[in-house]
Design an enzyme around this catalytic site. Structure first.
Site, PDB file in Angstrom:
ATOM      1  N   TRP A 106       6.433   1.464  -4.558  1.00 13.84           N
ATOM      2  CA  TRP A 106       7.861   1.518  -4.206  1.00 13.84           C
ATOM      3  C   TRP A 106       8.655   0.489  -4.988  1.00 13.84           C
ATOM      4  CZ3 TRP A 106       8.739   6.019  -2.508  1.00 13.84           C
ATOM      5  CH2 TRP A 106       7.814   6.672  -1.694  1.00 13.84           C
ATOM      6  N   ASP A 176      13.639  -4.193   0.506  1.00 13.03           N
ATOM      7  CA  ASP A 176      13.312  -2.859   1.013  1.00 13.03           C
ATOM      8  C   ASP A 176      12.378  -3.076   2.206  1.00 13.03           C
ATOM      9  OD1 ASP A 176      12.270  -0.374   1.581  1.00 13.03           O
ATOM     10  OD2 ASP A 176      11.502   0.016  -0.437  1.00 13.03           O
ATOM     11  N   LYS A 200      10.134   5.498   9.852  1.00 12.58           N
ATOM     12  CA  LYS A 200       8.870   4.871  10.255  1.00 12.58           C
ATOM     13  C   LYS A 200       9.048   4.142  11.588  1.00 12.58           C
ATOM     14  CE  LYS A 200       8.113   4.461   5.365  1.00 12.58           C
ATOM     15  NZ  LYS A 200       7.325   5.665   5.103  1.00 12.58           N
TER      16      LYS A 200
END
Ligand SMILES: Cc1ncc(COP(=O)(O)O)c(C=O)c1O
Length: 365
Positions: A106, A176, A200
């Protein structure tokens, strides 16, 4: 015994388990939302009933994270992935540098987008060791005049997590937090911006939460499309256009569930307990299970491990599936096994997995 009336232990990496109480409340309210005679999905986003839901979700986020007055909370769309582009588009001018700490796939995706707009560089990278560790604070080399420093607080695929965050002084720190937002208390004032896809720890997919310091909004590039400016959404309380109303409603309910569970300190304690059950099964297995992450960098959200060979791994995953464990396959880019133990995964599910791992080792070790 399964705590869940549904017959699975959900260890999906995202979208992932939601609190059963929240799903049941949403089910109850789905057709007639609080006496309006309409579903939350049928309400105008300009109606008082929806606005209350919207503002309550923002207020709960602010309260749970003790977000200081000089920050805005935004609800955007496009997932965390669109943030990879919006951040450099807003804050990285062509002649400017921005530091990226590379701790996984990511981070790589975020870095690749920044290259389209300015001069990002690697502040540190643990790629050589297959991203099994978070760099030490003294390994982070960046410049005081950087546009920002970007990091990924939890690496969903490799199962590593930052335990502390650097003090970056005048360099805006951007994180992030897609896979560990609201999993523990944090000091928001260390960050200029935090972002996370909701799917999530916060709710269903479709909403992206952005927590952004007001002063950096003023420094953003004005010459970009309206929808991609943070200031557009900040000025209109995330109601510039039609927001994902159902997702925001669910997010608000998940936050209310966190409050009722005792807040972030209690959630963090339970997350530690849950992860320990599974890490103990790995650590006490005499090498039958091999954890991917260095022990100092282990994630409390995504627990990654392998077995001795691929055949045994396949057998483990197949038997686990038959026993009701869902989502234990590692990410397609790395293979192996991964148990995602986000906030809504009950302790009982982690106990059951830890027991299953021990039994499987007994039979196959
Ligand atoms: C840490 C992290 N960042 C970004 C993303 C991408 O999120 P989205 O699918 O919302 O774009 C993910 C997805 O799993 C992730 O785990």
């Amino acid at each position: 015994m399964k705590q869940n009336i549904r017959d699975v232990y959900n260890f999906n990496a995202g979208p992932s388990a939601l609190p059963l109480a929240v799903l049941e409340k949403a089910q109850q309210e789905l057709v007639d939302f609080r006496g309006t005679g309409m579903s939350i999905m049928e309400l105008s986003h300009r109606s008082p009933a929806y606005e209350e839901v919207h503002n309550q979700a923002i207020a709960r986020l602010k309260s749970l994270y003790s977000i200081p007055e000089n920050y805005e909370v935004l609800f955007l769309q496009g997932g965390a992935s669109l943030q990879f582009s919006m951040i450099p588009m807003n804050f990285l001018q062509p002649e400017k540098k921005a530091g990226y700490v590379m701790t996984g796939v990511w981070s790589e995706k975020a870095f690749a987008e920044a290259k389209l707009f300015g001069e990002p560089y690697h502040v540190a990278s643990t790629k050589e060791s297959n991203y099994h560790i978070i760099p030490r604070m003294d390994e982070l080399q960046y410049y005081e005049r950087d546009a920002y420093l970007h990091l990924t607080s939890n690496n969903t695929i490799y199962g590593t997590q930052w335990k502390d965050f650097p003090d970056t002084g005048d360099v805006p720190l951007i994180a992030d937090m897609s896979s560990d937002i609201m999993s523990k208390p944090i000091d928001v004032s260390k960050f200029a911006m935090i972002y996370a896809g909701a799917q999530k720890n916060l709710g269903p997919s479709g909403v992206t939460v952005v927590i952004i310091r007001k002063d950096i909004l003023e420094k953003a590039n004005p010459n970009i499309p309206t929808m991609l400016k943070y200031s557009t959404h900040a000025k209109s309380n995330s109601l510039y256009h039609t927001p994902p109303t159902f997702g925001i409603y669910m997010l608000g309910e998940v936050l209310s569930w966190i409050e009722e569970s005792g807040g972030l300190a209690a959630i963090a304690k339970q997350n530690e307990e849950k992860a320990k059950l599974i890490y103990d099964a790995i650590d006490n297995s005499n090498g039958f299970y091999l954890g991917h992450a260095d022990s100092e960098s282990r994630s409390l959200m995504n627990i990654t491990f392998r077995l001795a060979d691929e055949e045994l791994e396949k057998k483990f995953l197949m038997e686990a599936k038959s026993a009701g464990f869902v989502g234990l396959n590692g990410h397609r880019s790395v293979g192996g096994c991964r148990a995602s133990t986000y906030n809504a995964v009950p302790l009982e599910a982690c106990k059951a997995l830890s027991e299953f791992m021990k039994q499987f080792q007994k039979k196959n070790g």
